[in-house]
Design a protein around this motif. Structure first.
Motif, mmCIF file in Angstrom:
data_model
loop_
_atom_site.group_PDB
_atom_site.id
_atom_site.type_symbol
_atom_site.label_atom_id
_atom_site.label_comp_id
_atom_site.label_asym_id
_atom_site.label_seq_id
_atom_site.Cartn_x
_atom_site.Cartn_y
_atom_site.Cartn_z
ATOM 1 N N MET A 1 -74.625 60.981 0.180
ATOM 2 C CA MET A 1 -75.283 61.693 -0.891
ATOM 3 C C MET A 1 -76.682 61.118 -1.104
ATOM 4 O O MET A 1 -76.915 59.946 -0.905
ATOM 5 C CB MET A 1 -74.488 61.578 -2.189
ATOM 6 C CG MET A 1 -73.172 62.317 -2.186
ATOM 7 S SD MET A 1 -72.316 62.186 -3.753
ATOM 8 C CE MET A 1 -73.162 63.420 -4.705
ATOM 9 N N THR A 2 -77.564 61.951 -1.537
ATOM 10 C CA THR A 2 -78.930 61.512 -1.785
ATOM 11 C C THR A 2 -79.051 60.966 -3.203
ATOM 12 O O THR A 2 -78.142 61.103 -4.029
ATOM 13 C CB THR A 2 -79.914 62.692 -1.610
ATOM 14 O OG1 THR A 2 -79.646 63.649 -2.618
ATOM 15 C CG2 THR A 2 -79.815 63.296 -0.226
ATOM 16 N N LEU A 3 -80.188 60.369 -3.487
ATOM 17 C CA LEU A 3 -80.445 59.806 -4.802
ATOM 18 C C LEU A 3 -80.320 60.873 -5.890
ATOM 19 O O LEU A 3 -79.634 60.679 -6.900
ATOM 20 C CB LEU A 3 -81.850 59.185 -4.828
ATOM 21 C CG LEU A 3 -82.347 58.699 -6.185
ATOM 22 C CD1 LEU A 3 -81.501 57.535 -6.653
ATOM 23 C CD2 LEU A 3 -83.808 58.313 -6.105
ATOM 24 N N GLU A 5 -78.795 63.812 -5.784
ATOM 25 C CA GLU A 5 -77.414 64.298 -5.882
ATOM 26 C C GLU A 5 -76.536 63.313 -6.629
ATOM 27 O O GLU A 5 -75.697 63.709 -7.452
ATOM 28 C CB GLU A 5 -76.842 64.559 -4.492
ATOM 29 C CG GLU A 5 -77.459 65.749 -3.790
ATOM 30 C CD GLU A 5 -77.052 65.833 -2.328
ATOM 31 O OE1 GLU A 5 -76.547 64.827 -1.765
ATOM 32 O OE2 GLU A 5 -77.248 66.898 -1.735
ATOM 33 N N ASP A 6 -76.701 62.013 -6.342
ATOM 34 C CA ASP A 6 -75.921 60.991 -7.043
ATOM 35 C C ASP A 6 -76.234 60.978 -8.535
ATOM 36 O O ASP A 6 -75.331 60.879 -9.367
ATOM 37 C CB ASP A 6 -76.193 59.598 -6.457
ATOM 38 C CG ASP A 6 -75.464 59.370 -5.153
ATOM 39 O OD1 ASP A 6 -74.514 60.123 -4.855
ATOM 40 O OD2 ASP A 6 -75.841 58.429 -4.428
ATOM 41 N N ALA A 9 -74.706 64.045 -10.141
ATOM 42 C CA ALA A 9 -73.256 63.889 -10.263
ATOM 43 C C ALA A 9 -72.910 62.971 -11.442
ATOM 44 O O ALA A 9 -71.973 63.248 -12.201
ATOM 45 C CB ALA A 9 -72.671 63.327 -8.965
ATOM 46 N N ALA A 10 -73.680 61.902 -11.603
ATOM 47 C CA ALA A 10 -73.455 60.995 -12.731
ATOM 48 C C ALA A 10 -73.729 61.703 -14.060
ATOM 49 O O ALA A 10 -72.982 61.539 -15.033
ATOM 50 C CB ALA A 10 -74.336 59.760 -12.600
ATOM 51 N N LEU A 150 -78.735 57.201 0.518
ATOM 52 C CA LEU A 150 -79.098 55.928 -0.094
ATOM 53 C C LEU A 150 -78.987 54.771 0.898
ATOM 54 O O LEU A 150 -79.739 53.821 0.840
ATOM 55 C CB LEU A 150 -78.214 55.660 -1.308
ATOM 56 C CG LEU A 150 -78.500 56.560 -2.500
ATOM 57 C CD1 LEU A 150 -77.529 56.259 -3.617
ATOM 58 C CD2 LEU A 150 -79.921 56.381 -2.988
ATOM 59 N N ASN A 162 -69.231 57.763 1.449
ATOM 60 C CA ASN A 162 -70.256 56.790 1.111
ATOM 61 C C ASN A 162 -70.532 56.802 -0.392
ATOM 62 O O ASN A 162 -71.612 57.092 -0.833
ATOM 63 C CB ASN A 162 -71.533 57.116 1.901
ATOM 64 C CG ASN A 162 -72.551 56.017 1.806
ATOM 65 O OD1 ASN A 162 -72.268 54.959 1.279
ATOM 66 N ND2 ASN A 162 -73.734 56.276 2.309
ATOM 67 N N ASP A 163 -69.520 56.472 -1.196
ATOM 68 C CA ASP A 163 -69.682 56.480 -2.643
ATOM 69 C C ASP A 163 -69.635 55.076 -3.237
ATOM 70 O O ASP A 163 -69.442 54.903 -4.424
ATOM 71 C CB ASP A 163 -68.587 57.332 -3.303
ATOM 72 C CG ASP A 163 -68.799 58.801 -3.040
ATOM 73 O OD1 ASP A 163 -69.960 59.189 -2.822
ATOM 74 O OD2 ASP A 163 -67.815 59.545 -3.060
ATOM 75 N N TRP A 165 -71.328 52.156 -4.646
ATOM 76 C CA TRP A 165 -72.647 51.764 -5.167
ATOM 77 C C TRP A 165 -72.891 50.269 -5.006
ATOM 78 O O TRP A 165 -74.027 49.814 -5.124
ATOM 79 C CB TRP A 165 -72.731 52.142 -6.643
ATOM 80 C CG TRP A 165 -73.058 53.574 -6.832
ATOM 81 C CD1 TRP A 165 -72.188 54.601 -6.913
ATOM 82 C CD2 TRP A 165 -74.345 54.151 -6.922
ATOM 83 N NE1 TRP A 165 -72.826 55.790 -7.064
ATOM 84 C CE2 TRP A 165 -74.168 55.536 -7.081
ATOM 85 C CE3 TRP A 165 -75.634 53.654 -6.898
ATOM 86 C CZ2 TRP A 165 -75.232 56.418 -7.206
ATOM 87 C CZ3 TRP A 165 -76.687 54.540 -7.041
ATOM 88 C CH2 TRP A 165 -76.476 55.893 -7.182
#
Length: 170
Positions: A1-3, A5-6, A9-10, A150, A162-163, A165
């Motif tokens: 995921m891209t910055l 998108e992350d 989502a948050a 990321l 790839n989640d 952090w």
């Protein structure tokens, strides 16, 4: 995921939690109103309702005053929007039609809603800045990372998994 998108989502998760918290407050308010009907005459029953609305990127918490019109058995319920003003909290005078017990309950709920409204406003600003960031990246900014992952996935993991952090280098 891209910055971006992350971050979106948050923000979506935070919005969902705010809606859940607001709906919990609204349900608790209704329960208190129902209990009050056992102890107070009809003239002192509660008149206000709380509505939680989730739009695309905003959560709003709004009060309505209910009014019954017509003869018994054929009454219509009419909702009047309560004006909030510019601040994150409804003024006390907005609930002047409420009985004392309901006014006190509304003020308790408003203490929590004020914090939620402030948070919702901050989240809206974050969303607006994300859009601005995306627009600047679309113009060909070579330093932009919004369309890159990321971090590069390792050989044994997929990009979708790839989640984590904790492994993000800053």
């Amino acid at each position: 995921m891209t910055l971006v998108e992350d971050m979106r989502a948050a923000l979506a998760l935070e919005r969902a939690l705010m809606v859940e918290r607001g709906n919990g407050l609204a349900q608790a308010f209704i329960v208190h109103q129902q209990q009050a009907k056992e102890f107070y005459p009809f003239s002192e029953w509660g008149q206000y309702t709380l509505r939680v609305r989730e739009r695309r990127v905003v959560v709003s918490f709004e009060w309505f005053r209910t009014e019954f019109r017509g003869v018994r058995g054929h009454r219509r319920m009419i909702y009047h929007t309560v004006a909030r003003g510019l601040g994150p909290r409804y003024p006390d005078k907005a609930f002047q039609h409420a009985p004392a017990w309901e006014r006190q309950l509304i003020q308790e709920v408003e203490n929590t809603l004020e914090q939620l409204r402030r948070r919702a406003e901050l989240m809206l600003k974050i969303e607006q800045h994300l859009k601005e960031y995306e627009r600047s990246c679309m113009k060909g900014d070579p330093l932009a990372i919004y369309d890159r992952p990321l971090r590069e996935p390792k050989d044994d993991e997929d990009e979708e998994d790839n989640d984590n952090w904790a492994n993000v280098p800053f």
